[in-house]
Design a protein around this motif. Structure first.
Motif, PDB file in Angstrom:
ATOM      1  N   GLY A   1      40.020  87.000  96.075  1.00 42.68           N
ATOM      2  CA  GLY A   1      39.510  88.207  96.715  1.00 42.68           C
ATOM      3  C   GLY A   1      38.423  88.886  95.901  1.00 42.68           C
ATOM      4  N   ALA A   2      38.437  88.655  94.592  1.00 44.09           N
ATOM      5  CA  ALA A   2      37.421  89.261  93.723  1.00 44.09           C
ATOM      6  C   ALA A   2      36.103  88.489  93.751  1.00 44.09           C
TER       7      ALA A   2
ATOM      8  N   ILE B   1      36.035  89.285  84.832  1.00 42.94           N
ATOM      9  CA  ILE B   1      36.572  88.359  83.840  1.00 42.94           C
ATOM     10  C   ILE B   1      38.079  88.561  83.797  1.00 42.94           C
ATOM     11  N   LEU B   2      38.806  87.480  84.042  1.00 43.99           N
ATOM     12  CA  LEU B   2      40.258  87.543  84.098  1.00 43.99           C
ATOM     13  C   LEU B   2      40.858  86.405  83.279  1.00 43.99           C
ATOM     14  N   PRO B   3      42.075  86.584  82.776  1.00 45.67           N
ATOM     15  CA  PRO B   3      42.741  85.460  82.117  1.00 45.67           C
ATOM     16  C   PRO B   3      43.176  84.430  83.158  1.00 45.67           C
TER      17      PRO B   3
ATOM     18  N   ASP C   1      46.140  84.785  85.512  1.00 48.39           N
ATOM     19  CA  ASP C   1      46.081  85.565  86.755  1.00 48.39           C
ATOM     20  C   ASP C   1      46.032  84.670  87.992  1.00 48.39           C
ATOM     21  N   LEU C   2      45.838  83.371  87.802  1.00 52.70           N
ATOM     22  CA  LEU C   2      45.827  82.467  88.950  1.00 52.70           C
ATOM     23  C   LEU C   2      47.199  82.346  89.594  1.00 52.70           C
ATOM     24  N   ARG C   3      48.220  82.863  88.926  1.00 52.57           N
ATOM     25  CA  ARG C   3      49.547  82.891  89.560  1.00 52.57           C
ATOM     26  C   ARG C   3      49.459  83.668  90.876  1.00 52.57           C
ATOM     27  N   ASN C   4      48.604  84.666  90.889  1.00 49.61           N
ATOM     28  CA  ASN C   4      48.342  85.437  92.109  1.00 49.61           C
ATOM     29  C   ASN C   4      46.910  85.104  92.544  1.00 49.61           C
ATOM     30  N   TYR C   5      46.701  83.862  92.994  1.00 50.06           N
ATOM     31  CA  TYR C   5      45.348  83.386  93.279  1.00 50.06           C
ATOM     32  C   TYR C   5      44.665  84.140  94.408  1.00 50.06           C
ATOM     33  N   ASN C   6      45.413  84.715  95.335  1.00 50.27           N
ATOM     34  CA  ASN C   6      44.776  85.490  96.410  1.00 50.27           C
ATOM     35  C   ASN C   6      43.999  86.673  95.846  1.00 50.27           C
TER      36      ASN C   6
ATOM     37  N   PHE D   1      35.054  84.898  86.393  1.00 49.98           N
ATOM     38  CA  PHE D   1      35.155  84.066  85.200  1.00 49.98           C
ATOM     39  C   PHE D   1      36.578  84.131  84.681  1.00 49.98           C
ATOM     40  N   LEU D   2      37.153  82.964  84.402  1.00 54.89           N
ATOM     41  CA  LEU D   2      38.514  82.892  83.895  1.00 54.89           C
ATOM     42  C   LEU D   2      38.497  82.470  82.436  1.00 54.89           C
TER      43      LEU D   2
END
Length: 81
Positions: free
Chosen positions: A18-19, A4-6, A9-14, A27-28
């Motif tokens: 990768g997760a 689960i990420l905010p 964090d898509l600013r670093n989509y790689n 889940f965002l």
């Protein structure tokens, strides 16, 4: 355990991509609440196929409840005819 990420964090989509693994989506969240799920394409295709199958089974069950059930031999005869 789900990842689960905010959504920021898509600013670093790689790193986010990768997760994602075959059976583990990421889940965002947006403003602390679940908003999006990033899934592997094979997992997505499998989910769509399962949904289609469950829908067809529900349709068949509803039809059987309305029109009655067929014996296995009668069903086989209809399919092979």
């Amino acid at each position: 355990m789900p990842t689960i990420l905010p959504v920021s964090d898509l600013r670093n989509y790689n790193e986010v991509l990768g997760a994602v693994t075959g059976d583990t989506p990421v889940f965002l969240t947006k403003n602390g609440r679940g908003r999006y799920a990033v899934v592997d394409i094979a997992a997505y295709d499998r989910l769509q196929a399962e949904l289609k199958l469950v829908s067809a089974l529900a349709e068949g069950e509803a039809s059987a409840r309305q029109g009655g059930w067929l014996e296995a031999a009668a069903a086989r005869k209809r399919v092979l005819a």
